[in-house]
Design a protein around this motif. Structure first.
Motif, short mmCIF file in Angstrom:
data_model
loop_
_atom_site.label_atom_id
_atom_site.label_comp_id
_atom_site.label_asym_id
_atom_site.label_seq_id
_atom_site.Cartn_x
_atom_site.Cartn_y
_atom_site.Cartn_z
N TRP A 389 0.87 -1.17 0.00
CA TRP A 389 0.00 0.00 0.00
C TRP A 389 0.91 1.23 0.00
CZ3 TRP A 389 -4.69 -1.47 -1.10
CH2 TRP A 389 -5.16 -2.68 -0.65
N PRO A 390 1.30 1.73 -1.19
CA PRO A 390 2.26 2.84 -1.25
C PRO A 390 1.80 4.10 -0.53
CG PRO A 390 2.03 1.78 -3.40
CD PRO A 390 0.95 1.23 -2.53
N ARG A 391 0.49 4.30 -0.47
CA ARG A 391 -0.08 5.41 0.31
C ARG A 391 -1.17 4.79 1.17
NH1 ARG A 391 -0.74 10.21 -4.26
NH2 ARG A 391 1.11 11.39 -3.65
N ALA A 392 -0.82 4.49 2.39
CA ALA A 392 -1.69 3.62 3.19
C ALA A 392 -2.65 4.36 4.11
CB ALA A 392 -0.82 2.66 4.01
N ILE A 393 -2.12 5.04 5.12
CA ILE A 393 -2.96 5.58 6.20
C ILE A 393 -2.69 7.07 6.33
CG2 ILE A 393 -3.53 5.42 8.65
CD1 ILE A 393 -2.34 2.59 8.62
N PRO A 394 -3.72 7.92 6.27
CA PRO A 394 -3.51 9.36 6.45
C PRO A 394 -3.00 9.67 7.85
CG PRO A 394 -5.85 8.85 6.49
CD PRO A 394 -5.15 7.59 6.09
N GLN A 395 -2.05 10.59 7.93
CA GLN A 395 -1.44 10.94 9.20
C GLN A 395 -2.05 12.22 9.75
OE1 GLN A 395 1.44 8.74 10.43
NE2 GLN A 395 0.00 7.69 9.07
N TYR A 396 -2.62 12.12 10.95
CA TYR A 396 -3.20 13.28 11.61
C TYR A 396 -2.10 13.99 12.40
CZ TYR A 396 -7.88 11.21 10.75
OH TYR A 396 -9.02 10.69 10.20
N THR A 397 -1.26 14.73 11.69
CA THR A 397 -0.11 15.38 12.31
C THR A 397 -0.54 16.63 13.08
OG1 THR A 397 0.33 16.53 10.22
CG2 THR A 397 1.53 14.49 10.63
N VAL A 398 0.39 17.18 13.87
CA VAL A 398 0.09 18.39 14.65
C VAL A 398 -0.42 19.47 13.70
CG1 VAL A 398 1.09 20.21 16.07
CG2 VAL A 398 1.77 17.83 16.44
N GLY A 399 -1.51 20.09 14.09
CA GLY A 399 -2.16 21.08 13.25
C GLY A 399 -3.24 20.51 12.35
#
Length: 454
Positions: A389-399
Motif C-alpha cells: 500500500w504505497p499510500r496507506a494511512i492518512p497521518q493526523y499530524t500536529v495542526g
C-alpha cells in the motif's frame, strides 16, 4: 428525485451510496479500480484466508452493527477469540504481555519502578494550552517509558505513524479528552466511570470479522449497488454547471446534483485544484506513508510461541523494521489449514516510507529475521503473500484540526460538494462507517425512524 454522484467505492463511498440508494435516491458510484472496497481486500489462497488491509472490526453497537443487520450479514459474523484481549510488546528483546489489571501492572517488567511511581504525580501535571504531539503529551503526563514501550507501539499499530509528529487532539482524541475534561487522565477516567461512560482511551466493543474475511462487508455493499456501481471508471476531471457536477471519465461523463468525493485527500486535491488551488494545497499537506502487509504461513511446529493473543507490537526503540505482527489464525477461525498458523506482519510507515519499494523476498526475509527470535521461528514460511500500500494511512499530524477547518471553509465555497473519507473523523473502518451514515442523514434524512437506516 435526489440525484447523487459519488466518486470512490471504498467503505466510505459504498456506505454513503448504499444508504442514499436505499432511501430512494438516484445514485451513481464511480470507482477507479476494477474492484470496489478500497483497502479492504479478503481472499483465500492455498487454504489460508488473507486480509490484505484491515484485519478486524470493532463493533461498538453503532453504525457497523446496523449496517451488518441491514445487509443480512449477521450469520456471517465471527467473533474474535477471547485470547485477543492479550497483547504483547517487546522490550529489550523480551516478549511481554501488556498488563490488563492493576495487579498485572504492578508486577509487569515492561515499566521500571520509577516509571510506575511517576504516575502518582499525573493528576497534578499542567494542561497544554495548544495542540501538541502525542509524544510530547505522553512524556508530560506519563513519562518517557510509557511513550517508548506502550504508546509508541500503539501508534505504530493504528497509524503506522510517528508519535513525535501526530497530533494528540486529532489522532488520539479519546486520550486528550480526559485531560481536557478533568485536567488529568486519571481524574477524567474516574469521572467517566462514575457517569457510566467508557473511561479508557481505547474504545470498547466486540472484535469481529466474517467467515471469509472483512471483504464480505464491502462485497455485500457493492452487490447491493447493482448497476449503479461503475468500476474501472477513474475520474479525470470535474466540471460544474448551473445545477450539476460533471465527472469526466474515459467512458463518458456522469452527472449529479450533489457530488460526494470519497477518495484520499491527494486524489481530491487533484480533482479540486482547478476550482480552488488553496484548498488543494491544504489537502496535499496530509501525508500517507506506505505500508507493506505480509501474510506468513508456518507449520505449527515451526513456531515456539503459543500465539495466545491478538499479536505483538515492536516499539521503535527495538531497532526492528517490522512494526508488529497479528496472530491471525488465533484471532479468528479457519484462517489457516490444519496444522498451520497464519501471521500477518507489517513493515513501513512514517519512519520507513521507502519499504514498499523493496522486493518481496527482501521484505519477507526482514520480517522473518525480526520475528524469528521473538516468536521462536524455525525455517522459512511454508506460505507467503505480500500486499503493498504505497499510500496507506492518512497521518493526523500536529495542526491537523486547523487544517480540517481550513479545508471545510474551502469546501463550503463549492456548492453541492461533500467529502467522506478517512482523512478526517477517524481512520478506523468503524469511524468511516459512522461518518458516512451521518453524511447520508444530512444529505437525505430518513422519512421516519428506522426507514432506510443502516
Amino acid at each position: 428525485m435526489n440525484d447523487f454522484l459519488i466518486v470512490g467505492a471504498g467503505i466510505s463511498g459504498l456506505t454513503v451510496a448504499w444508504t442514499l440508494r436505499r432511501r430512494g435516491a438516484r445514485v451513481r458510484l464511480l470507482e477507479a479500480d476494477a474492484l470496489a472496497g478500497g483497502k479492504i481486500r479478503s481472499r483465500r489462497r492455498d487454504g489460508f484466508l488473507l486480509d490484505a488491509g484491515p484485519n478486524s472490526l470493532l463493533d461498538r453497537g453503532e453504525g457497523l452493527g446496523r449496517l451488518i443487520d441491514a445487509l443480512g450479514l449477521g450469520e456471517r459474523v465471527v467473533e474474535a477469540n477471547t485470547l485477543a484481549q492479550r497483547r504483547y510488546v517487546v522490550r529489550a528483546g523480551r516478549v511481554i504481555a501488556l498488563p490488563t489489571s492493576l495487579m498485572a501492572f504492578v508486577r509487569t517488567p515492561l515499566f521500571s519502578l520509577g516509571a510506575k511511581l511517576r504516575l502518582l504525580s499525573e493528576p497534578w501535571r499542567a494542561r497544554a494550552e495548544h495542540d501538541e504531539s502525542v509524544a510530547r503529551f505522553v512524556r508530560r503526563r506519563l513519562g518517557p517509558e510509557f511513550l517508548d514501550w506502550a504508546v509508541d507501539p500503539f501508534v505504530s499499530g493504528v497509524y503506522a505513524g510517528d508519535p513525535e509528529r501526530l497530533s494528540v487532539r486529532a489522532a488520539t482524541g479519546r486520550i486528550h479528552a480526559l485531560e481536557a475534561e478533568a485536567g488529568s487522565l486519571f481524574r477524567g477516567a474516574l469521572r467517566r466511570a462514575r457517569q457510566g461512560r467508557a473511561s479508557g482511551p481505547v474504545p470498547k466493543g466486540r472484535m469481529i470479522s466474517f467467515r471469509e474475511g472483512i471483504g464480505e462487508l464491502t462485497d455485500a455493499l457493492a452487490e447491493a449497488m447493482g448497476d449503479d456501481l461503475l468500476v474501472s471508471r477513474p475520474v479525470h476531471a470535474l466540471r460544474r454547471t448551473d445545477r450539476h457536477w460533471v465527472a469526466e471519465t474515459s467512458q463518458g461523463a456522469e452527472t449529479g446534483e450533489t457530488l460526494v468525493l470519497a477518495v484520499p485527500s491527494f486524489a481530491a486535491a487533484d480533482l479540486l485544484d482547478p476550482f480552488d488551488g488553496r484548498l488543494a494545497a491544504q489537502l496535499r499537506e496530509i501525508e500517507y506513508p506506505g505500508v507493506v502487509s505480509l501474510a506468513l504461513g508456518f507449520a505449527r511446529e515451526q513456531v515456539r510461541h503459543p500465539l495466545d493473543g491478538f499479536g505483538l507490537l515492536i516499539p521503535s526503540r527495538e531497532g526492528c523494521e517490522t512494526l508488529g505482527v497479528l496472530f491471525s489464525s488465533t484471532l479468528f477461525p479457519d484462517r489457516a489449514p490444519p496444522g498451520r498458523v497464519l501471521l500477518t506482519a507489517f513493515i513501513g510507515g512514517a519512519r520507513n516510507p521507502a519499504a514498499t519499494a523493496r522486493d518481496d523476498a527482501a521484505l519477507i526475509a526482514t520480517a522473518v529475521d525480526d520475528l524469528g527470535p521473538l516468536l521462536g521461528l524455525t525455517g522459512a514460511p511454508v506460505f507467503s503473500e505480500v500486499s503493498r500500500w504505497p499510500r496507506a494511512i492518512p497521518q493526523y499530524t500536529v495542526g491537523h484540526l486547523d487544517r480540517m477547518a481550513n479545508i471545510a471553509q474551502g469546501l463550503n465555497g463549492l456548492p453541492g460538494l461533500q467529502v467522506a473519507a478517512n482523512w478526517r473523523g477517524g481512520v478506523a473502518v468503524g469511524d468511516c462507517i459512522n461518518n458516512a451514515l451521518s453524511l447520508a442523514d444530512t444529505l437525505l434524512p430518513p422519512v421516519s425512524p428506522g426507514d432506510g437506516q443502516a
